[in-house]
Design a protein around this motif. Structure first.
Motif, mmCIF file in Angstrom:
data_model
loop_
_atom_site.group_PDB
_atom_site.id
_atom_site.type_symbol
_atom_site.label_atom_id
_atom_site.label_comp_id
_atom_site.label_asym_id
_atom_site.label_seq_id
_atom_site.Cartn_x
_atom_site.Cartn_y
_atom_site.Cartn_z
ATOM 1 N N THR A 169 17.625 49.859 -31.298
ATOM 2 C CA THR A 169 17.004 49.085 -30.228
ATOM 3 C C THR A 169 15.755 49.445 -29.840
ATOM 4 N N VAL A 170 15.230 50.732 -29.804
ATOM 5 C CA VAL A 170 13.832 51.135 -29.605
ATOM 6 C C VAL A 170 13.106 50.655 -30.690
ATOM 7 N N LEU A 171 13.573 50.502 -31.857
ATOM 8 C CA LEU A 171 12.689 49.871 -32.945
ATOM 9 C C LEU A 171 12.308 48.419 -32.551
ATOM 10 N N ARG A 172 13.300 47.814 -32.116
ATOM 11 C CA ARG A 172 13.422 46.481 -31.942
ATOM 12 C C ARG A 172 12.256 46.143 -30.830
ATOM 13 N N VAL A 173 12.330 47.090 -29.563
ATOM 14 C CA VAL A 173 11.179 46.931 -28.715
ATOM 15 C C VAL A 173 10.108 47.072 -29.240
ATOM 16 N N LEU A 174 9.608 48.181 -29.976
ATOM 17 C CA LEU A 174 8.199 48.244 -30.430
ATOM 18 C C LEU A 174 8.075 47.260 -31.555
ATOM 19 N N ASN A 175 9.164 46.605 -32.275
ATOM 20 C CA ASN A 175 8.521 45.304 -33.065
ATOM 21 C C ASN A 175 8.117 44.284 -32.172
ATOM 22 N N ASN A 176 8.644 43.927 -30.760
ATOM 23 C CA ASN A 176 8.219 43.075 -29.957
ATOM 24 C C ASN A 176 6.709 43.492 -29.667
ATOM 25 N N ILE A 177 6.608 44.819 -29.453
ATOM 26 C CA ILE A 177 5.296 44.890 -28.857
ATOM 27 C C ILE A 177 4.177 44.691 -29.850
ATOM 28 N N ARG A 178 4.504 45.245 -31.116
ATOM 29 C CA ARG A 178 3.423 44.896 -32.276
ATOM 30 C C ARG A 178 3.331 43.537 -32.624
ATOM 31 N N ALA A 179 4.203 42.730 -32.461
ATOM 32 C CA ALA A 179 4.286 41.335 -32.623
ATOM 33 C C ALA A 179 3.204 40.547 -31.481
ATOM 34 N N TRP A 180 3.512 41.138 -30.218
ATOM 35 C CA TRP A 180 2.715 40.430 -29.201
ATOM 36 C C TRP A 180 1.206 40.990 -29.308
ATOM 37 N N ALA A 181 0.939 42.422 -29.703
ATOM 38 C CA ALA A 181 -0.380 42.677 -30.123
ATOM 39 C C ALA A 181 -1.028 42.243 -31.234
ATOM 40 N N GLY A 182 -0.213 41.716 -32.086
ATOM 41 C CA GLY A 182 -0.623 41.192 -33.692
ATOM 42 C C GLY A 182 -1.344 40.086 -33.274
ATOM 43 N N GLY A 183 -0.972 39.071 -32.456
ATOM 44 C CA GLY A 183 -1.678 37.791 -32.221
ATOM 45 C C GLY A 183 -3.044 37.887 -31.279
ATOM 46 N N ARG A 184 -3.196 39.245 -30.895
ATOM 47 C CA ARG A 184 -4.510 39.316 -30.056
ATOM 48 C C ARG A 184 -5.322 40.419 -30.525
ATOM 49 N N PRO A 185 -6.287 40.177 -31.244
ATOM 50 C CA PRO A 185 -7.287 41.322 -31.840
ATOM 51 C C PRO A 185 -7.685 42.126 -31.023
ATOM 52 N N GLU A 186 -8.002 41.952 -29.597
ATOM 53 C CA GLU A 186 -8.469 42.790 -28.740
ATOM 54 C C GLU A 186 -7.392 43.770 -28.322
ATOM 55 N N GLN A 187 -6.423 43.879 -28.604
ATOM 56 C CA GLN A 187 -5.246 44.477 -28.434
ATOM 57 C C GLN A 187 -4.788 45.308 -29.742
ATOM 58 N N SER A 188 -5.597 45.705 -30.556
ATOM 59 C CA SER A 188 -5.412 46.480 -31.610
ATOM 60 C C SER A 188 -5.014 47.929 -31.339
ATOM 61 N N ALA A 189 -5.543 48.567 -30.186
ATOM 62 C CA ALA A 189 -5.008 49.847 -29.784
ATOM 63 C C ALA A 189 -3.723 49.866 -29.525
ATOM 64 N N THR A 190 -3.027 48.850 -28.908
ATOM 65 C CA THR A 190 -1.638 48.421 -28.434
ATOM 66 C C THR A 190 -0.819 48.690 -29.704
ATOM 67 N N HIS A 191 -1.362 47.658 -30.431
ATOM 68 C CA HIS A 191 -0.787 47.571 -31.997
ATOM 69 C C HIS A 191 -0.466 48.779 -32.716
ATOM 70 N N LEU A 192 -1.571 49.524 -32.625
ATOM 71 C CA LEU A 192 -1.597 50.914 -33.577
ATOM 72 C C LEU A 192 -0.586 51.950 -32.685
ATOM 73 N N TRP A 193 -0.608 51.789 -31.410
ATOM 74 C CA TRP A 193 0.322 53.029 -30.925
ATOM 75 C C TRP A 193 1.812 52.563 -31.246
ATOM 76 N N ALA A 194 2.067 51.387 -30.899
ATOM 77 C CA ALA A 194 3.400 50.796 -31.363
ATOM 78 C C ALA A 194 3.877 51.051 -32.872
ATOM 79 N N VAL A 195 3.115 50.925 -33.604
ATOM 80 C CA VAL A 195 3.236 51.241 -35.253
ATOM 81 C C VAL A 195 3.759 52.641 -35.072
#
Length: 341
Positions: free
Chosen positions: A251-277
């Motif tokens: 479940t937790v990995l799936r939550v983090l996958n959602n955050i990665r996907a949300w940030a992946g479409g927003r270049p300005e959110q690369s910091a969020t993408h990175l911590w989710a990974v």
């Protein structure tokens, strides 16, 4: 918070606690989700100066990865998300030296409080449990999801979902399961393709499925098939394997996958993408390709040498099984190093 009194709720201390919690014999789902919230609160803001929970006006709709993929509805309006960044004034935020610990403790206390609102009844059947949770959380307290939640980061952050009573199916399901579990219900999460729901009872026997995103409505067999078909675009019956309980780490990995996907479409959110990974990489079991994704993010953020080095290291790992992929990674590493010239 975790014995690191010199560092308090620093990012490194939070990640150590996350890694330790993920390796417990019985991982605490609520705690892990709340440590994700702490990470979001501590994350540096995006380059545009927006808070971690705000999307840039005009940004494209996100495609989340809630399992096989839940697609955001069309729309590009700006959406405000207080998320974990507002923890100090969030769910009863008060004083104290450690905002991360305060966020976790306050949200856990809120889950306890909600559980205490369930009227006592001896020997509830699975359907009675489902109805009790639907009445309390869905009807009385108004927890449910909306199409707009797919465009919000805080729809994936448990503290904000408890505060707003809105969120993605998986986070609303976490609320349902944690409140019901505290009340003694036989409850579990179900990671359907494209949608997350909860089950009450025995997964192999008498059980009832409910959809917290729809306020906790119960699902018939035909309704379940229609729900998954609508989320994935597929047809046919839901497989028995899809109805098995989802463990806390899944479940937790799936939550983090959602955050990665949300940030992946927003270049300005690369910091969020990175911590989710990086949090995903701390889980005992995770896709190996996340190492390459991290390396790519480092390059995108201007850390060319670190990114190139990690690409080369991962290329060595996959070279025996995927030589073509390894060569692609080595070329990407050389290109990253060349950007320093």
């Amino acid at each position: 918070m975790d014995g690191d009194t010199d560092e308090g709720s620093s990012p490194s201390a939070n990640r150590r606690r996350f890694a330790e919690a993920a390796r417990e014999e019985r991982p605490d789902l609520a705690l892990l989700c709340l440590l994700i919230c702490v990470e979001a609160a501590q994350s540096p803001g995006p380059a545009a100066g927006l808070s971690p929970g705000r999307s840039r006006p005009g940004s494209p709709p996100a495609r989340t990865a809630d399992g096989a993929g839940e697609t955001a509805t069309e729309g590009t309006e700006a959406t405000e998300s207080t998320g974990a960044a507002g923890a100090a004034e969030g769910i009863g935020g008060g004083g104290g030296a450690d905002p991360g610990a305060r966020l976790v403790d306050t949200a856990q206390a809120e889950l306890d409080r909600l559980s205490g609102l369930l009227p006592y009844q001896r020997g509830r059947s699975p359907r009675q449990w489902a109805e009790a949770l639907r009445h309390l959380l869905g009807t009385r307290l108004g927890f449910h999801g909306t199409a707009a939640d797919y465009r919000r980061l805080d729809a994936s952050l448990l503290d904000a979902v408890l505060r707003r009573r809105r969120g993605l199916p998986i986070l609303l399901s976490v609320v349902w399961t944690e409140v019901a579990r505290r009340a003694g219900a036989p409850v579990y999460g179900v990671a359907l393709p494209g949608h997350f729901v909860v089950g009450f009872g025995d997964p192999s026997g008498d059980h009832v499925l409910a959809d917290p995103f729809d306020g906790g409505s119960t699902l018939s067999d035909s309704g379940l098939d229609a729900l998954v078909a609508g989320a994935t675009g597929g047809r046919g019956r839901v497989s028995a394997a899809s109805l098995q309980p989802a463990g806390p780490l899944e479940t937790v990995l799936r939550v983090l996958n959602n955050i990665r996907a949300w940030a992946g479409g927003r270049p300005e959110q690369s910091a969020t993408h990175l911590w989710a990974v990086e949090l995903s990489l701390l889980l005992p079991h995770h896709p190996g390709r996340l190492r390459y994704e991290r390396a790519q993010l480092l390059v995108e953020r201007g850390e060319f040498l670190r990114g190139a080095r990690e690409m080369e290291e991962y290329a060595e790992v996959v070279a025996a099984m995927e030589p073509n992929a390894a060569e692609t990674m080595r070329r990407a590493a050389r290109a990253a190093r060349a950007r320093l010239n």
